[in-house]
Design a protein around this motif. Structure first.
Motif, mmCIF file in Angstrom:
data_model
loop_
_atom_site.group_PDB
_atom_site.id
_atom_site.type_symbol
_atom_site.label_atom_id
_atom_site.label_comp_id
_atom_site.label_asym_id
_atom_site.label_seq_id
_atom_site.Cartn_x
_atom_site.Cartn_y
_atom_site.Cartn_z
ATOM 1 N N ALA A 36 0.842 -1.190 0.000
ATOM 2 C CA ALA A 36 0.000 0.000 0.000
ATOM 3 C C ALA A 36 0.880 1.242 0.000
ATOM 4 O O ALA A 36 1.780 1.365 0.846
ATOM 5 N N ARG A 37 0.620 2.156 -0.918
ATOM 6 C CA ARG A 37 1.467 3.348 -1.014
ATOM 7 C C ARG A 37 1.430 4.160 0.276
ATOM 8 O O ARG A 37 2.444 4.754 0.661
ATOM 9 N N GLU A 38 0.292 4.178 0.956
ATOM 10 C CA GLU A 38 0.197 4.974 2.180
ATOM 11 C C GLU A 38 1.059 4.411 3.301
ATOM 12 O O GLU A 38 1.303 5.090 4.315
ATOM 13 N N ASP A 39 1.539 3.187 3.163
ATOM 14 C CA ASP A 39 2.423 2.600 4.166
ATOM 15 C C ASP A 39 3.899 2.880 3.882
ATOM 16 O O ASP A 39 4.771 2.492 4.667
ATOM 17 N N VAL A 40 4.181 3.525 2.756
ATOM 18 C CA VAL A 40 5.547 3.758 2.306
ATOM 19 C C VAL A 40 5.878 5.241 2.398
ATOM 20 O O VAL A 40 5.004 6.096 2.200
ATOM 21 N N TYR A 41 7.126 5.551 2.699
ATOM 22 C CA TYR A 41 7.597 6.938 2.604
ATOM 23 C C TYR A 41 8.366 7.054 1.303
ATOM 24 O O TYR A 41 9.303 6.287 1.045
ATOM 25 N N ILE A 42 7.959 8.001 0.454
ATOM 26 C CA ILE A 42 8.556 8.158 -0.867
ATOM 27 C C ILE A 42 9.202 9.533 -0.976
ATOM 28 O O ILE A 42 8.576 10.557 -0.679
ATOM 29 N N THR A 43 10.444 9.558 -1.408
ATOM 30 C CA THR A 43 11.165 10.820 -1.545
ATOM 31 C C THR A 43 12.108 10.731 -2.739
ATOM 32 O O THR A 43 12.103 9.757 -3.480
ATOM 33 N N ASN A 44 12.921 11.770 -2.923
ATOM 34 C CA ASN A 44 13.892 11.818 -4.008
ATOM 35 C C ASN A 44 15.256 12.225 -3.477
ATOM 36 O O ASN A 44 15.353 12.938 -2.464
ATOM 37 N N ALA A 45 16.290 11.801 -4.192
ATOM 38 C CA ALA A 45 17.647 12.193 -3.810
ATOM 39 C C ALA A 45 17.848 13.693 -3.976
ATOM 40 O O ALA A 45 18.570 14.328 -3.206
ATOM 41 N N VAL A 46 17.202 14.275 -4.992
ATOM 42 C CA VAL A 46 17.259 15.715 -5.251
ATOM 43 C C VAL A 46 15.837 16.265 -5.132
ATOM 44 O O VAL A 46 14.903 15.686 -5.682
ATOM 45 N N LYS A 47 15.687 17.364 -4.428
ATOM 46 C CA LYS A 47 14.353 17.854 -4.083
ATOM 47 C C LYS A 47 13.799 18.912 -5.052
ATOM 48 O O LYS A 47 12.668 19.360 -4.877
#
Length: 296
Positions: free
Chosen positions: A164-175
């Motif tokens: 479930a996407r809501e259970d994951v923290y998603i980010t990027n190396a460059v903001k």
């Protein structure tokens, strides 16, 4: 002037002549001042590395190089820049505090180019953190990670893997979004290494706040932000690494690689690889003990 030969330019013609001893060479002149100005303008202070310079340039040559007189001040400027950039990231490990502070980050030039900072999103204590390269056009406009075409592909893969996407923290190396304007379009540009380095303190702060069990990097830029510029996804996909940032660290293809694949067969193969890697991450979270290897 050199001991073996000399050259003279009068604005129109170049003439060569005999060498000259050091005693006949002027100690300083206006051209050396001009060269120092040129050196300051063309060499970024962040590149000043006195140890590297002295290692590669023979000592006998160093005393006759006018730029050496400005390297020390440039190295000092480099330390000031590094201190300033480090001070941008708050000591707090509250995600809301970090997200608010990142809005005004100008540690690299992308902060002026992009529409806004796109910080990570997801569960505060997510067991799985996924790290991509940088925001795309839609992410830059909307202010949220993975909401464009690549994000839709990722959502599909997550659903198939049972995550479930809501259970994951998603980010990027460059903001921030790095792009090249072509007419009304903004074409994605791979971030430079300096952009990755400038954003690394933010990424590390996110991980310290979340303390995930598993990190899955999507694409080369995200992987290299942790394990160095020589690290490749193709060589290391399928391996589970033991790292300081999480007990399990994996790499896979970025969803945009699926969209860029040359044909249907290649797209399906890349997509299946991403789903398989997501399932490996899910199995680890479910209690499966992987065989861990140390990064090369």
């Amino acid at each position: 002037l050199t001991p073996d030969e000399s050259a003279h330019w009068d604005g129109e013609a170049l003439r060569y002549g005999p060498g000259a001893p050091r005693s006949e060479a002027p100690r300083d002149d206006e051209l050396e001042d001009l060269f120092r100005t040129y050196y300051r303008a063309t060499y970024n202070p962040a590149r000043a590395n006195m140890r590297l310079f002295r290692h590669h340039v023979p000592q006998d040559f160093q005393r006759d190089m006018p730029e050496l007189t400005v390297l020390s001040e440039m190295a000092t400027a480099k330390r000031k820049v590094a201190t300033k950039e480090a001070a941008v990231v708050p000591a707090s490990r509250s995600l809301s505090t970090l997200r608010e502070a990142a809005v005004t980050c100008r540690a690299c030039p992308l902060g002026e180019l992009a529409t806004q900072t796109v910080f990570g999103e997801g569960a505060r204590k997510a067991r799985l953190v996924m790290v991509g390269e940088q925001p795309g056009d839609q992410e830059d406009k909307q202010g949220h990670p993975f909401v464009g075409p690549a994000g839709q592909m990722l959502d599909r893969a997550l659903e198939e893997a049972g995550i479930a996407r809501e259970d994951v923290y998603i980010t990027n190396a460059v903001k921030h979004f790095n792009y090249r304007p072509v007419g009304k379009k903004r074409l994605h540009q791979k971030p430079e290494w300096s952009h990755v380095e400038a954003c690394r303190p933010w990424l590390r702060a996110e991980l310290e706040a979340i303390e995930p069990e598993v990190i899955l990097c999507l694409g080369a830029t995200a992987s290299q932000s942790f394990l160095g510029r020589r690290f490749t996804v193709l060589k290391n996909r399928g391996r589970v690494f033991e790292t300081p940032w999480a007990k399990a660290f994996l790499v896979s293809y970025h969803p945009s690689a699926i969209l860029r694949a040359p044909d249907d067969e290649a797209r399906e193969q890349t997509y299946r690889a991403l789903v398989d890697d997501l399932k490996v991450a899910s199995n680890i979270l479910a209690g499966h003990t992987p065989q861990l290897v140390a990064p090369d």
